[in-house]
Design an enzyme around this catalytic site. Structure first.
Site, PDB file in Angstrom:
ATOM      1  N   VAL A  23       0.487  -1.115  -0.337  1.00 56.72           N
ATOM      2  CA  VAL A  23       0.144   0.065   0.101  1.00 56.72           C
ATOM      3  C   VAL A  23       0.922   1.064  -0.020  1.00 56.72           C
ATOM      4  O   VAL A  23       0.696   2.084  -0.745  1.00 56.72           O
ATOM      5  CB  VAL A  23      -0.900  -0.202   1.330  1.00 56.72           C
ATOM      6  CG1 VAL A  23      -2.019   1.027   1.487  1.00 56.72           C
ATOM      7  CG2 VAL A  23      -2.244  -1.120   1.335  1.00 56.72           C
ATOM      8  N   SER A 105     -13.543  -6.447  10.918  1.00 56.46           N
ATOM      9  CA  SER A 105     -12.580  -5.720  10.174  1.00 56.46           C
ATOM     10  C   SER A 105     -13.350  -4.908   9.118  1.00 56.46           C
ATOM     11  O   SER A 105     -13.653  -3.661   8.525  1.00 56.46           O
ATOM     12  CB  SER A 105     -10.567  -6.002  10.166  1.00 56.46           C
ATOM     13  OG  SER A 105     -11.028  -5.753  11.452  1.00 56.46           O
ATOM     14  N   ILE A 127      -5.780 -15.480   9.767  1.00 57.21           N
ATOM     15  CA  ILE A 127      -5.091 -16.678  10.005  1.00 57.21           C
ATOM     16  C   ILE A 127      -6.006 -17.544   9.680  1.00 57.21           C
ATOM     17  O   ILE A 127      -6.479 -18.750   9.287  1.00 57.21           O
ATOM     18  CB  ILE A 127      -4.635 -16.683  11.326  1.00 57.21           C
ATOM     19  CG1 ILE A 127      -5.379 -17.245  12.527  1.00 57.21           C
ATOM     20  CG2 ILE A 127      -3.359 -16.210  10.919  1.00 57.21           C
ATOM     21  CD1 ILE A 127      -4.994 -18.003  13.855  1.00 57.21           C
ATOM     22  N   ASP A 128      -7.927 -17.221   9.946  1.00 56.49           N
ATOM     23  CA  ASP A 128      -9.149 -18.132  10.177  1.00 56.49           C
ATOM     24  C   ASP A 128      -8.983 -18.355   9.079  1.00 56.49           C
ATOM     25  O   ASP A 128     -10.219 -19.841   8.751  1.00 56.49           O
ATOM     26  CB  ASP A 128      -9.801 -17.348  11.103  1.00 56.49           C
ATOM     27  CG  ASP A 128      -9.554 -17.258  12.746  1.00 56.49           C
ATOM     28  OD1 ASP A 128      -8.819 -17.799  12.967  1.00 56.49           O
ATOM     29  OD2 ASP A 128     -10.379 -16.660  13.438  1.00 56.49           O
ATOM     30  N   LYS A 155       2.828 -36.552  14.834  1.00 56.06           N
ATOM     31  CA  LYS A 155       2.559 -38.443  14.077  1.00 56.06           C
ATOM     32  C   LYS A 155       4.109 -39.239  14.304  1.00 56.06           C
ATOM     33  O   LYS A 155       3.772 -40.393  14.377  1.00 56.06           O
ATOM     34  CB  LYS A 155       2.450 -37.930  12.775  1.00 56.06           C
ATOM     35  CG  LYS A 155       0.442 -37.495  12.701  1.00 56.06           C
ATOM     36  CD  LYS A 155      -0.061 -38.441  10.693  1.00 56.06           C
ATOM     37  CE  LYS A 155       0.350 -39.148  10.913  1.00 56.06           C
ATOM     38  NZ  LYS A 155      -0.922 -39.861  10.661  1.00 56.06           N
ATOM     39  N   ALA A 191      -3.848 -36.112   9.016  1.00 53.44           N
ATOM     40  CA  ALA A 191      -4.650 -36.289  10.713  1.00 53.44           C
ATOM     41  C   ALA A 191      -5.562 -37.354  10.640  1.00 53.44           C
ATOM     42  O   ALA A 191      -6.047 -38.019   9.437  1.00 53.44           O
ATOM     43  CB  ALA A 191      -4.786 -34.606  11.314  1.00 53.44           C
ATOM     44  N   ARG A 247      -4.063 -37.749  25.333  1.00 53.31           N
ATOM     45  CA  ARG A 247      -2.269 -36.977  25.350  1.00 53.31           C
ATOM     46  C   ARG A 247      -3.368 -35.699  24.558  1.00 53.31           C
ATOM     47  O   ARG A 247      -3.122 -35.088  22.883  1.00 53.31           O
ATOM     48  CB  ARG A 247      -1.119 -37.493  24.588  1.00 53.31           C
ATOM     49  CG  ARG A 247      -0.793 -38.953  25.448  1.00 53.31           C
ATOM     50  CD  ARG A 247      -0.014 -40.057  24.711  1.00 53.31           C
ATOM     51  NE  ARG A 247       0.890 -40.656  25.655  1.00 53.31           N
ATOM     52  CZ  ARG A 247      -0.063 -41.738  26.187  1.00 53.31           C
ATOM     53  NH1 ARG A 247      -1.392 -42.378  25.752  1.00 53.31           N
ATOM     54  NH2 ARG A 247       0.898 -42.260  26.732  1.00 53.31           N
ATOM     55  N   GLN A 255       0.458 -19.878  16.279  1.00 56.87           N
ATOM     56  CA  GLN A 255      -0.831 -19.927  15.465  1.00 56.87           C
ATOM     57  C   GLN A 255       0.174 -18.455  15.035  1.00 56.87           C
ATOM     58  O   GLN A 255      -0.281 -18.837  12.931  1.00 56.87           O
ATOM     59  CB  GLN A 255      -1.461 -20.661  15.156  1.00 56.87           C
ATOM     60  CG  GLN A 255      -1.175 -22.093  15.629  1.00 56.87           C
ATOM     61  CD  GLN A 255      -3.068 -22.412  16.109  1.00 56.87           C
ATOM     62  OE1 GLN A 255      -3.635 -22.945  15.664  1.00 56.87           O
ATOM     63  NE2 GLN A 255      -3.223 -22.496  17.424  1.00 56.87           N
TER      64      GLN A 255
HETATM   65  N1  LIG Z   1     -20.070  -5.429  12.274  1.00 59.81           N
HETATM   66  C1  LIG Z   1     -19.073  -4.368  12.386  1.00 59.81           C
HETATM   67  N2  LIG Z   1     -19.465  -3.290  12.571  1.00 59.81           N
HETATM   68  C2  LIG Z   1     -18.767  -2.309  12.808  1.00 59.81           C
HETATM   69  N3  LIG Z   1     -17.351  -2.514  13.354  1.00 59.81           N
HETATM   70  C3  LIG Z   1     -17.162  -3.574  13.296  1.00 59.81           C
HETATM   71  C4  LIG Z   1     -18.435  -4.873  12.854  1.00 59.81           C
HETATM   72  N4  LIG Z   1     -17.546  -6.536  12.859  1.00 59.81           N
HETATM   73  C5  LIG Z   1     -16.115  -5.359  13.787  1.00 59.81           C
HETATM   74  N5  LIG Z   1     -16.099  -4.758  14.154  1.00 59.81           N
HETATM   75  C6  LIG Z   1     -14.797  -3.922  14.359  1.00 59.81           C
HETATM   76  O1  LIG Z   1     -13.474  -4.239  13.913  1.00 59.81           O
HETATM   77  C7  LIG Z   1     -12.429  -4.662  15.429  1.00 59.81           C
HETATM   78  C8  LIG Z   1     -12.209  -6.683  15.011  1.00 59.81           C
HETATM   79  O2  LIG Z   1     -13.391  -7.366  14.294  1.00 59.81           O
HETATM   80  P1  LIG Z   1     -13.371  -8.200  15.049  1.00 59.81           P
HETATM   81  O3  LIG Z   1     -12.690  -8.752  16.348  1.00 59.81           O
HETATM   82  O4  LIG Z   1     -14.796  -9.391  14.862  1.00 59.81           O
HETATM   83  O5  LIG Z   1     -12.036  -9.612  14.580  1.00 59.81           O
HETATM   84  P2  LIG Z   1     -11.668  -9.817  12.661  1.00 59.81           P
HETATM   85  O6  LIG Z   1     -11.097  -8.413  11.494  1.00 59.81           O
HETATM   86  O7  LIG Z   1     -12.324 -10.768  12.519  1.00 59.81           O
HETATM   87  O8  LIG Z   1      -9.920 -10.505  12.635  1.00 59.81           O
HETATM   88  P3  LIG Z   1      -9.901 -11.901  13.224  1.00 59.81           P
HETATM   89  O9  LIG Z   1     -11.291 -12.950  13.503  1.00 59.81           O
HETATM   90  O10 LIG Z   1      -9.180 -12.430  12.425  1.00 59.81           O
HETATM   91  O11 LIG Z   1      -9.925 -12.270  14.417  1.00 59.81           O
HETATM   92  C9  LIG Z   1     -14.020  -5.180  16.176  1.00 59.81           C
HETATM   93  O12 LIG Z   1     -13.007  -4.842  17.304  1.00 59.81           O
HETATM   94  C10 LIG Z   1     -14.854  -3.854  15.810  1.00 59.81           C
HETATM   95  O13 LIG Z   1     -14.508  -2.414  16.160  1.00 59.81           O
HETATM   96  O1  LIG Z   2      -5.948 -11.927  20.520  1.00 62.20           O
HETATM   97  P1  LIG Z   2      -7.479 -12.917  20.930  1.00 62.20           P
HETATM   98  O2  LIG Z   2      -8.549 -11.649  20.968  1.00 62.20           O
HETATM   99  O3  LIG Z   2      -7.782 -13.195  22.072  1.00 62.20           O
HETATM  100  O4  LIG Z   2      -7.762 -13.799  19.478  1.00 62.20           O
HETATM  101  C1  LIG Z   2      -8.123 -15.009  19.084  1.00 62.20           C
HETATM  102  C2  LIG Z   2      -8.630 -15.270  18.712  1.00 62.20           C
HETATM  103  O5  LIG Z   2      -8.424 -14.909  16.683  1.00 62.20           O
HETATM  104  C3  LIG Z   2      -8.159 -15.753  16.038  1.00 62.20           C
HETATM  105  O6  LIG Z   2      -6.491 -15.769  16.292  1.00 62.20           O
HETATM  106  C4  LIG Z   2      -8.858 -14.665  14.751  1.00 62.20           C
HETATM  107  O7  LIG Z   2      -6.885 -14.018  14.412  1.00 62.20           O
HETATM  108  C5  LIG Z   2      -8.811 -16.564  16.134  1.00 62.20           C
HETATM  109  O8  LIG Z   2      -8.693 -17.813  15.624  1.00 62.20           O
HETATM  110  C6  LIG Z   2      -9.120 -16.476  18.358  1.00 62.20           C
HETATM  111  O9  LIG Z   2     -10.122 -17.478  18.253  1.00 62.20           O
END
Ligand SMILES: Nc1ncnc2c1ncn2[C@@H]1O[C@H](COP(=O)(O)OP(=O)(O)OP(=O)(O)O)[C@@H](O)[C@H]1O
Ligand SMILES: O=P(O)(O)OC[C@H]1O[C@](O)(CO)[C@@H](O)[C@@H]1O
Length: 322
Positions: A23, A105, A127-128, A155, A191, A247, A255
């Site tokens: 960017v 996000s 990562i998900d 394994k 697995a 185990r 990760q």
């Molecule tokens: N529906 C939404 N509308 C507006 N803002 C949102 C919404 N969902 C999430 N956000 C904003 O984006 C931030 C990050 O979202 P979230 O915690 O779901 O992580 P992510 O971007 O999905 O990444 P990951 O799942 O990899 O952790 C939230 O803390 C919030 O500020």
């Molecule tokens: O740092 P935090 O908020 O505990 O995030 C953990 C979560 O974020 C993720 O790693 C995705 O980034 C999920 O797989 C996991 O549950």
């Protein structure tokens, strides 16, 4: 356009830095200055801005995490938080914004774009890999590599060491609502069983599948996504159902770290370039996606409970417990 902002949000992911690199350089080559916003939406509403320089991005493609830092913000999710964000962005003269992050996000980027004329484009990085309409998110390949190697190691000992009683290994991978890491790494590392939140099988069903594996050999390596064990004591329940020791290995936050794979870096560079190009073309409220190796820009699907499951249907096998 003279000035764009960039932030990383949600769980950090390997490859975010390569997206930032792309960017910055794409913007600079178009005569645009880049404002780094620290700690995602949290830093945005706290006005944590700085003008990025070439030295900030030099050598960052190989680095895990994100140089801009990431965060989650409850306040940003509110209407008031989003209005404040726009006010701050506008007061800084920012005309475009690149949001690098996961599904949440990107929803946030879309919500912002609905409230302003500023050009806002999302870059999928989690990562998900749980972003509907996108084959791969930045960070997924790196996380899968770590999990695959961990299963490979487990394994080795599972097949080498013999005891009179069966040896059952359960490994927990990340994924609150998505089993993508478990599916991909589980298939790659052979697995024996893969358990994912999209299927959410009962303890009895999992135990039956384990017994079936153990009818053919003395060891069973299970890879499950963390979403399975969130609310109850999954391992204890499975143990009492089977009557054997389990185990258990929690792979945890390793990760999410480490140097990104080549494919994550390349994906991030392609997506970062495309994000700036789309802003310059006047697109907004959309996200960059890759489908069948083609970089595109798409509307974000609003549904949060999507069943991301059929992206790679051909890879699914009877290893996934249903
Ligand atoms: N529906 C939404 N509308 C507006 N803002 C949102 C919404 N969902 C999430 N956000 C904003 O984006 C931030 C990050 O979202 P979230 O915690 O779901 O992580 P992510 O971007 O999905 O990444 P990951 O799942 O990899 O952790 C939230 O803390 C919030 O500020
Ligand atoms: O740092 P935090 O908020 O505990 O995030 C953990 C979560 O974020 C993720 O790693 C995705 O980034 C999920 O797989 C996991 O549950």
């Amino acid at each position: 356009m003279k000035k764009i902002g960039i932030l990383t949000s949600g769980g950090d992911a390997p490859g975010m830095n390569a997206a930032i690199y792309a960017v910055f350089n794409r913007a600079k080559s178009n005569g645009i200055s880049v404002i780094g916003i620290k700690k995602g939406y949290k830093g945005l509403i706290n006005d944590e801005f700085f003008e990025m320089q070439a030295a900030d991005v030099e050598g960052i493609c190989k680095r895990g995490g994100t140089i801009l830092k990431s965060a989650r913000s409850k306040r940003f999710k509110t209407n008031e938080g989003q209005k404040l964000a726009i006010k701050i962005l506008e007061s800084r003269g920012i005309e475009g914004l690149v949001v690098i992050g996961g599904n949440g996000s990107l929803q946030g980027a879309k919500a912002l774009a609905e409230k302003t004329d500023m050009k806002i484009i999302g870059v999928p990085s989690s990562i998900d890999n749980d972003i509907n309409g996108c084959d791969l998110s930045i960070g997924f390949s790196s996380a899968c590599d770590i999990v695959t190697k961990s299963i490979d190691n487990i394994k080795d000992t599972a097949v080498s060491f013999h005891t009179d009683k069966p040896r059952i290994f359960a490994v927990e991978a990340m994924g609150r609502r998505s089993g993508w890491i478990s599916v991909m790494a589980g298939m790659a590392a052979e697995a024996d069983l893969i358990i994912i939140p999209e299927e959410n099988p009962s303890i009895k069903c999992i135990a039956n599948n384990i017994r079936n594996v153990l009818s053919k050999k003395n060891d069973c390596v299970i890879l499950y996504a963390e979403g399975i064990s969130r609310s109850d004591n999954f391992i204890e329940k499975l143990k009492s159902e089977l009557g054997y020791r389990i185990r258990h290995s929690l792979l945890g936050f390793q990760q999410r770290g480490g140097s990104p794979t080549t494919s994550d870096r390349i994906l991030a560079l392609r997506m970062g370039n495309a994000a700036v190009d789309k802003i310059l073309e006047g697109d907004s409220g959309k996200f960059i996606t890759i489908q069948s190796d083609k970089i595109q820009v798409k509307e974000l699907d609003n549904r949060e409970d999507l069943f991301y499951y059929n992206k790679y249907l051909e890879l699914f096998s009877d290893k996934i417990v249903k």
